[in-house]
Enzyme design. Structure first.
Site, PDB file in Angstrom:
ATOM      1  N   ASP A   1     -26.317 -34.501 -22.442  1.00 27.69           N
ATOM      2  CA  ASP A   1     -27.239 -35.512 -22.941  1.00 27.69           C
ATOM      3  C   ASP A   1     -28.545 -34.837 -23.374  1.00 27.69           C
ATOM      4  OD1 ASP A   1     -27.523 -38.667 -22.894  1.00 27.69           O
ATOM      5  OD2 ASP A   1     -29.468 -37.792 -22.366  1.00 27.69           O
TER       6      ASP A   1
ATOM      7  N   GLU B   1     -27.198 -40.096 -27.924  1.00 32.32           N
ATOM      8  CA  GLU B   1     -27.385 -38.658 -27.742  1.00 32.32           C
ATOM      9  C   GLU B   1     -26.454 -38.095 -26.680  1.00 32.32           C
ATOM     10  OE1 GLU B   1     -30.607 -40.755 -25.267  1.00 32.32           O
ATOM     11  OE2 GLU B   1     -29.469 -41.074 -27.102  1.00 32.32           O
TER      12      GLU B   1
END
Length: 583
Positions: free
Chosen positions: A447, A490
């Site tokens: 992430d 993301e």
């Protein structure tokens, strides 16, 4: 006494008068036979005057034949289907000062039941040769597919020749007269064009069977069988089977069933290539009915080939008209391949029409009329080959389009990585494989840190560039059997196959450092991004991909709770709840 002498005188005069009349009539009849003169020059008579007569029955004596009414013609003739037994006569006169050896060729003998040559000198039979095509083995006058009669004329000598042609179905043939050199040349070069036709069809046959084995498309089989039937008919009708394999007479006659087989396979090809059963139901019913008629005549031909052939011309004419009409109907309804079928079948129709008119003695002998059916088959076969190739192209385009849709359905449009849906399917496959092989499987949850701030500070365009760059790095770091996917926003996931937990942690550390060093955008030199990575090994005994993803996600929260830009392995002693609260 005087009266007796007077009666004897009248009787003698009557005999003399009758003799003179017979001599005059004999001379006139002898002179009426078309005569070709042979000089000292090379002999190559391929078109010369003859006379022909259609015999009322097959078996006739020569004296009965001589009494028939003969019609002047040329040595290349076609007399149709009604003239089963035909006699031809002509005279040859040697005007040279030396003897000349002559060879009379009957090139089309291969499709006959019998051929006979009769030579007369001074009105008397001097030699005869009869060839039974059902018993032609080792016959000296049957040279491959041709019947050849050999004779010699002395200087100034002439001879009258009668040639008998007894055919199964239709009467068409040519007679040629050669010297020895031209006779050898004629025997050597007669089959080149037919061999080329058959060779081309054989190449297409092999190619289409190979296509079937690769694509499993049934139309390739129908087309190949159509080609086999067409090649067989061409080889039979133009003498190649006789030339190469010595097939004559009743045995060769059975091969005429290939003509009906060719029509049947053409219709089956149409049904398959146009998918008439589903797309054109009315046309499908018409083609099915026509196919049933052709198959019925084929079965009839197995038991009575001559009877079946008597209907073949009519059925062939109906078949051509119906298939052209169906092709036109399908074309008008918008099928893209129908126009090419109409073009190829149009060639077949035109050249077959020329051949039929020739067979029925409406058109004169020529190469095109004699070989019309073969030319029509060749042109249609080539056009059908184009249709097969074009359809393959269409199917490949559809397949490529479907493949593109499949790819789009399982990939992320921005980064090109696999999406969540594909990941789960592929990951479960690898899990089953890993359990079977007992090899480790590790999940990495990745992430971007503070990605919202990147979008807020630099804009979504730069944010998208960051995602693309990260995706390229992850893709280049994977092996062919690993799986990398974007789960959304993301968040990315990496599945490492046959990789231990320690190796996976080292890979994660390498990725973390490489992300910090990414050059993201030339106009944003001050932009640096980092990632947090959670690592979890899949327990092959009790775990699942979903549980492993949950554990990796838990480790990811640990990494973020410990300050971000770091790697955490699930199971390390951290306060998970605190990490989640601080995130």
């Amino acid at each position: 006494m005087t009266a007796l002498l007077r009666q004897l005188s009248w009787l003698l005069m009557s005999w003399l008068l009758v003799g003179c009349m017979v001599l005059i009539l004999s001379t006139a009849a002898h002179a009426a036979i078309p005569t070709s003169q042979i000089g000292a020059e090379p002999i190559k008579l391929e078109s010369f005057p003859i006379e022909y007569a259609v015999a009322p029955r097959d078996a006739m004596s020569l004296n009965e034949v001589r009494a028939l009414t003969f019609t002047p013609y040329e040595s290349q003739l076609a007399l149709g289907t009604e003239a089963k037994s035909v006699w031809v006569r002509f005279r040859l006169e040697n005007t040279a000062s030396v003897p000349r050896r002559l060879f009379i060729h009957f090139p089309e003998a291969y499709h006959n039941r019998a051929v006979g040559f009769y030579e007369l000198r001074d009105g008397l039979l001097s030699n005869k040769v009869k060839i039974d095509l059902n018993n032609v083995t080792q016959h000296p006058s049957m040279i491959r597919e041709q019947a050849v009669y050999d004779t010699t004329l002395a200087a100034g000598e002439s001879a009258t020749f009668y040639v008998h042609s007894w055919s199964y179905s239709h009467q068409w043939f040519a007679l040629n007269v050669y010297d020895e050199l031209h006779s050898r040349n004629a025997l050597a070069g007669t089959m080149l064009d037919i061999a080329l036709m058959v060779g081309t069809l054989l190449a297409l046959i092999i190619f289409n069977f190979l296509l079937y084995f690769s694509s499993r498309s049934i139309e390739n089989v129908y087309y190949a069988l159509y080609l086999i039937s067409g090649a067989t008919w061409i080889a039979l009708s133009y003498g190649l089977l006789g030339n190469m394999f010595g097939l004559f007479g009743d045995i060769a006659l059975q091969f005429h069933l290939s003509l009906m087989a060719m029509a049947a396979f053409l219709i089956m090809f149409m049904i398959a290539i146009f998918d008439t059963k589903r797309s054109f139901p009315t046309e499908h019913k018409i083609l099915s009915l026509l196919l049933a008629i052709i198959v019925a005549d084929f079965v009839y031909g197995i038991f009575d080939i001559v009877g079946a052939l008597s209907y073949a011309s009519t059925i062939a004419a109906i078949m051509i008209v119906v298939t052209l009409s169906v092709g036109l109907s399908i074309w008008r309804k918008g099928h893209p391949l129908a126009i090419y079928f109409l073009l190829g079948h149009g060639f077949f129709f035109v050249f077959n029409a020329l051949a039929v008119l020739y067979y029925k003695s409406i058109l004169d002998f020529s190469y095109v009329t004699k070989h019309g059916v073969g030319i029509g088959i060749m042109l249609e076969a080539l056009m059908l080959a184009f249709i097969v190739a074009y359809r393959i192209k269409m199917l490949e385009q559809v397949k490529a389009s479907q493949e593109q849709l499949r790819i789009e359905a399982q990939t992320d449009s921005l980064t090109g990585l696999y999406n969540r849906r594909y990941f789960h399917g592929r990951a479960n496959e690898l899990l089953a494989k890993a359990k079977h092989q007992d090899v480790p499987l590790v999940v990495l949850a990745i992430d971007l840190d503070d990605f919202k701030q990147v979008n807020d500070a630099y804009g979504h365009y730069v944010g998208d560039q960051v995602l693309v760059k990260l995706a390229e790095l992850l893709r280049s770091s994977c092996r062919s059997h690993d799986v990398v996917a974007r789960f959304g926003g993301e968040e990315f996931v990496l599945l490492l196959y046959r990789t231990s937990l320690s190796s996976a942690e080292a890979i994660a550390e390498t990725l973390r450092r490489q992300v910090r060093e990414l050059k993201l955008a030339a106009e944003q030199d001050d932009l640096t991004v980092t990632v947090s990575i959670g690592v979890s090994e899949v327990d092959l005994n009790v775990s699942s991909i979903e549980l492993a993803l949950h554990d990796a996600d838990t480790a990811l929260y640990q990494a973020k709770g410990n300050g971000r830009d770091r790697v955490c392995v699930y199971g390390d002693a951290q306060d998970v709840s605190l990490a989640r609260e601080s995130n």
